[in-house]
Enzyme design. Sequence first.
Site, PDB file in Angstrom:
ATOM      1  N   ASP A 354       0.846  -1.184   0.000  1.00  0.00           N
ATOM      2  CA  ASP A 354       0.000   0.000   0.000  1.00  0.00           C
ATOM      3  C   ASP A 354       0.891   1.246   0.000  1.00  0.00           C
ATOM      4  O   ASP A 354       1.893   1.297   0.730  1.00  0.00           O
ATOM      5  CB  ASP A 354      -0.871  -0.031   1.260  1.00  0.00           C
ATOM      6  CG  ASP A 354      -1.918   1.052   1.270  1.00  0.00           C
ATOM      7  OD1 ASP A 354      -2.816   0.998   0.423  1.00  0.00           O
ATOM      8  OD2 ASP A 354      -1.836   1.951   2.135  1.00  0.00           O
ATOM      9  N   GLU A 383       1.488   0.163  -4.938  1.00  0.00           N
ATOM     10  CA  GLU A 383       1.013   1.440  -5.452  1.00  0.00           C
ATOM     11  C   GLU A 383       2.218   2.377  -5.546  1.00  0.00           C
ATOM     12  O   GLU A 383       2.775   2.759  -4.517  1.00  0.00           O
ATOM     13  CB  GLU A 383      -0.009   2.048  -4.494  1.00  0.00           C
ATOM     14  CG  GLU A 383      -1.325   1.302  -4.435  1.00  0.00           C
ATOM     15  CD  GLU A 383      -2.317   2.005  -3.504  1.00  0.00           C
ATOM     16  OE1 GLU A 383      -3.455   2.233  -3.921  1.00  0.00           O
ATOM     17  OE2 GLU A 383      -1.947   2.335  -2.363  1.00  0.00           O
TER      18      GLU A 383
END
Length: 674
Positions: A354, A383
């Site tokens: 993340d 990400e």
Amino acid sequence: MQFPKIMTAALSVALLAGAAAPIYAERYDARFDSYPTYSGSDLELAVDNSGTHFKLWSPKATQARVNIYDNGRGGSPSETIPMSFQPATGVWIASVPGKQMYGKFYTFQIEHNGRWLNETPGVWPKAVGANGMRAAIIDLDSTDPAGWDADRGPEVKNFSDVILYEMHHRDMSMHPSSGIANKGKFLALTEPGTTSPQGLATGIDHLKELGITHVHILPSYDYNSVDETNLPANTYNWGYDPQNYNAPEGSYSTNPSDPATRIREMKQMIKALHDAGIGVVMDVVYNHTAENDGSNFELTAPGYYHRHWDDGRYSDASGCGNETASDRPQMQDFIVNSVKYWADEFHIDGFRFDLMAIHDTETMNRVARELKQIRPDIFVYGEGWTAGDSPLPAERRALKENVSAMEGIAVFSDDLRDAVKGHYSNAADRGFATGKPGQEETVKIGIVAATAHPQVDFSKGSNSKFPYASSPEMIVNYVSCHDDLTLTDKLRKSMPEASDSARMRAARLAQTIVFTSQGTPFMFAGEEIFRDKKGVHNSYCSPDSINAIDWNLKSANAEQYDYYRGLIALRKAHPAFRMTSAADIARHLVFDKIDSSRQPNLISYTLVNHAGGDEWKDIKVIFNGSASRQTVKVPSGNWKVVAIDGRISPTGDLGTIKGGKVTVPGTSALILAR
Ligand code: CA
């Protein structure tokens, strides 16, 4: 996580704490870099024949102690043991010789700047009681399900062979139509033979039938937002609010108070998936903690694990109140050793980071390198962005644009995502698949997995302006995920006048672009049956009535489901869609010249000369994102029809086409092979 979604409880606590005292300045210490570090696997707790040993890294504490408890919460310590300091390593140690204290719980406490801080289970508890407040002393071997020693995930030859299916435990099983007994639990995916009211497969049987290769489970470590002591009132949360990084979340177990049950049931789920040939990717959120001053990091080594601005305030690149400091050695070690622990102890097959760009590239490279020493086919992706500014300089961040400097790591392509269905932040915005012109070049960037290609002009890209990936194995392509509107909701909001059947047609086109593109495809659970979230954009704490998949849709939208299944089967059968090098893509993927001003929303390309070693010599792929039909010239010959007008046959059994001028119906893909 696209942008802030857990601003509520965590941040308000932080603000209150900040208002009470100048605590940031008090804790900030410019000498962090000179701290001694310690990365042994015996950190915090080790049990052996000589006894039970505690070892807490806290180099600036002036005193430290261990509190022993009989229970996971309530009551007073049965014993408090002072710890002694080892300056060379920065650790405090205590031992209880001759005693294996299985079944007991413990917390640490340190004295800092003249006052004792609150108790903490430390940063390394592998087992915890309800709500994760105390660490537990258990025999980890006792948590292994039968056959665990022989358990392993599917072997992955190339990461482009992986098909990712992103799911939340409750989404999959909570709806009454799931037919699953252990609703919202790890055990939900261990139940074979579950069906919808119409008798169609749900749960793990559905995953097998669909044909995906890996589930990507939303955060499953112990997170903060759900009260594990009041399960009947259980609220829903995505889980991007980390509390204990190395213990499973309690609310997904049948008994959160029993530390071993939490671990055993998660392993049972992983084993059931592995037995079904499905790999397990864990979503990991090392980039921030749920709480600021109250986090285990702060209570263990104040100031060290989080980044700050020069004035001592927490920096906040996560948008959740703080960000961690992977650029400090002990934090880097923590991340690396934590993922290695999950890979070793839980047989996890991949990690999705993340807000990965909050971490530095050096840390991410170490993560990939050390994981691949355990198993070379552990998949690491993330990400490649942050949700706010960070004191970490941009050139050191694990950004999408820096992915070529990260060996063995992939990033999500927001290029393809936004270009195909419209921008994520503007619900009404359309994309290539829903008739918005001007997106062709950005879609092509996605098709070639952001690698350099002689026919793709990156300067015309809407998001990235240069070929940032040096290999297709660095790119994950998708059109929706847990963040933002589901594809169904996006299509309902951006095509308000259309019927659901027209929207399903657009969804098929959008996912056909994803699943035929180079790189690794990724899909959000339930989209294969046109699930929605009732238009809720940020459903991180919405109730199950919003988030749970209604399995009645599998029968209602049977044709949609069949199409997705066919699409997945097509990709798995044909390596042309899964090439492994940028050079192969540049050589074997040839775009037709199309004048977008005359024929907007039309992309046509051919995978030539047995691309990727494919049995098919040539595969013609044509996407028509406009509502009206368009014609394309196809070389003459006998072409098998693989996909046409919203139907698909992975074996090419939809008839034959001679070539010449071919009509492509509106909002559909035409795939031909010879
Ligand atoms: Ca929890």
